[in-house]
Scaffold this active site. Structure first.
Site, PDB file in Angstrom:
ATOM      1  N   ARG A  33      15.962 -14.748  20.892  1.00  0.00           N
ATOM      2  CA  ARG A  33      16.821 -15.907  20.591  1.00  0.00           C
ATOM      3  C   ARG A  33      16.797 -16.191  19.085  1.00  0.00           C
ATOM      4  NH1 ARG A  33      17.644 -14.525  25.187  1.00  0.00           N
ATOM      5  NH2 ARG A  33      16.845 -15.562  27.047  1.00  0.00           N
ATOM      6  N   GLU A 177      11.436 -19.110  42.010  1.00  0.00           N
ATOM      7  CA  GLU A 177      12.630 -18.570  41.354  1.00  0.00           C
ATOM      8  C   GLU A 177      12.870 -17.096  41.678  1.00  0.00           C
ATOM      9  OE1 GLU A 177      12.726 -18.816  37.049  1.00  0.00           O
ATOM     10  OE2 GLU A 177      14.753 -18.006  36.955  1.00  0.00           O
ATOM     11  N   LYS A 219      14.664 -22.408  42.613  1.00  0.00           N
ATOM     12  CA  LYS A 219      15.485 -22.116  41.422  1.00  0.00           C
ATOM     13  C   LYS A 219      16.212 -20.796  41.642  1.00  0.00           C
ATOM     14  CE  LYS A 219      15.245 -21.496  36.415  1.00  0.00           C
ATOM     15  NZ  LYS A 219      14.676 -22.037  35.182  1.00  0.00           N
ATOM     16  N   SER A 261      20.755 -20.475  34.650  1.00  0.00           N
ATOM     17  CA  SER A 261      22.099 -20.181  34.145  1.00  0.00           C
ATOM     18  C   SER A 261      22.338 -18.674  34.045  1.00  0.00           C
ATOM     19  CB  SER A 261      22.362 -20.884  32.816  1.00  0.00           C
ATOM     20  OG  SER A 261      21.461 -20.482  31.805  1.00  0.00           O
ATOM     21  N   GLY A 262      21.292 -17.907  33.800  1.00  0.00           N
ATOM     22  CA  GLY A 262      21.351 -16.452  33.961  1.00  0.00           C
ATOM     23  C   GLY A 262      22.340 -15.675  33.114  1.00  0.00           C
ATOM     24  N   GLY A 263      22.824 -16.266  32.014  1.00  0.00           N
ATOM     25  CA  GLY A 263      23.770 -15.530  31.178  1.00  0.00           C
ATOM     26  C   GLY A 263      25.212 -15.994  31.341  1.00  0.00           C
ATOM     27  N   ARG A 292      19.173 -20.800  28.591  1.00  0.00           N
ATOM     28  CA  ARG A 292      20.202 -20.472  27.612  1.00  0.00           C
ATOM     29  C   ARG A 292      21.351 -21.484  27.586  1.00  0.00           C
ATOM     30  NH1 ARG A 292      20.350 -14.439  29.740  1.00  0.00           N
ATOM     31  NH2 ARG A 292      19.273 -15.514  31.427  1.00  0.00           N
TER      32      ARG A 292
END
Ligand code: 13P
Length: 341
Positions: A33, A177, A219, A261-263, A292
């Protein structure tokens, strides 16, 4: 185990209008990041960046809990205030990522198994002392030719359930998750099928390992096509498919669902969550646990410069507010144009 206390924490994590900030990037992930914004990955920069988030009153207003990497749980702000105190004062609950990452799974080419069960009980006891009241463990399920296999689904679900049982024994709420990745060119049907498969198996394992569903938070990923899938899929379709997959596999005793959100783009992640809450008709709270989709905007605004702190906090506050509204089904696209003060 005090299940009423676990349930109270789990319920607070998915309180209406609020959601979870996933700020638990490992040192390696935060480097990725920081590389994007040209910031050196040193402890001081990691501290400064996370401090600006936790001190954003406008952002934290919509945050029920913060998932931290171990370094951050034991770290302090520049003025010496422990981060756990900053987070607690902002009205949020500190949590800790306890898995040791996904590594190549022996005998299963192209698949991974999440590590970190060894010594977990002892680590959790220390983390609880430091103020953590929930934890996170991420299983990674990829979609490709012949993947996932039953062997990897079963092993990852089993590890998630062992982790969850150990957390509850230590009076820590487990975020469970199981992430189906959105890399690849698969369609939404394939994501739907694999999501149901891993959720079904995970709840079977949670049952076998005697995990109390009232004292956990799920999650999951949303049901979306792979990033390389070419044809458009509507927001409504994602929302309907995700709700249907969860209804078919997740018991109603689970207090809440906090999506990753996974991208997805920032606005997609918000729009999908909002659409699900507008549809309603499910037994759980549905909110966000975004990494993200909450942080890309503030990271870009910050770019490692002290003079950008207020702009970065405003960007974070805006995304947190948008997602808080989405958790109530009260968001609309035009609100994106009215940037928070
Ligand atoms: P993303 O929202 O960026 O997928 O991160 C959430 C998370 O905690 C993944 O483990």
């Amino acid at each position: 185990m005090d299940l009423a206390a676990l349930n109270a924490v789990a319920t607070a994590m998915v309180a209406p209008g609020r959601g979870i900030l996933a700020a638990d990037e490992s040192t390696g992930t935060i480097k990725k990041r920081f590389d994007v914004i040209g910031v050196e990955n040193i402890e001081e920069n990691r501290r400064d960046y996370r401090e600006l988030l936790f001190r954003s009153a406008g952002g934290m207003e919509h945050i029920s809990g913060v998932i931290l990497f171990e370094e951050t749980l034991y770290q302090s702000a520049v003025d010496g205030t422990p981060f756990v105190d900053l987070i607690t004062r902002a009205g949020a609950i500190p949590g800790i990522k306890v898995d040791k990452g996904a590594s190549k799974m022996a005998g299963f080419p192209g698949e991974t198994i999440t590590k970190g069960l060894d010594g977990l009980s002892k680590r959790l006891r220390k983390d609880y002392e430091q103020g953590a009241r929930f934890a996170k463990w991420r299983a990674v399920i990829d979609i490709a030719d012949g993947v996932p296999t039953w062997g990897a689904i079963k092993s990852n679900a089993h590890a998630l359930a062992r982790y969850a049982a150990i957390c509850q024994q230590e009076q820590i709420v487990p975020i469970v998750e199981p992430e189906v990745l959105m890399d690849g060119a698969h369609d939404i049907d394939r994501c739907d099928e694999v999501t149901r498969w891993i959720l079904q198996t995970t709840f079977q394992e949670l049952y076998e390992q005697r995990v109390a569903l009232e004292g956990m938070v799920l999650k999951p990923n949303m049901v979306v096509p792979g990033k390389k899938w070419q044809r458009p899929v509507s927001v409504q379709q994602v929302a309907e498919r995700t709700i249907a997959a969860l209804k078919a596999t997740v018991p109603s005793a689970v207090p809440g669902i906090a999506y990753l959100s996974g991208g997805q783009s920032d606005e997609e992640a918000t729009a999908h969550l909002d659409a699900m809450n507008k549809i309603g008709g499910f037994p759980w709270k549905m909110t966000f646990s975004y990494g993200r989709a909450l942080q890309a905007a503030p990271q870009k605004a910050w770019a490692g410069k002290r003079e950008n702190t207020a702009a970065a906090q405003a960007a974070f506050a805006h995304r947190a507010r948008m997602n808080g509204l989405a958790s109530l089904g009260q968001w609309s696209p035009d609100m994106e144009r009215q940037q928070a003060a």
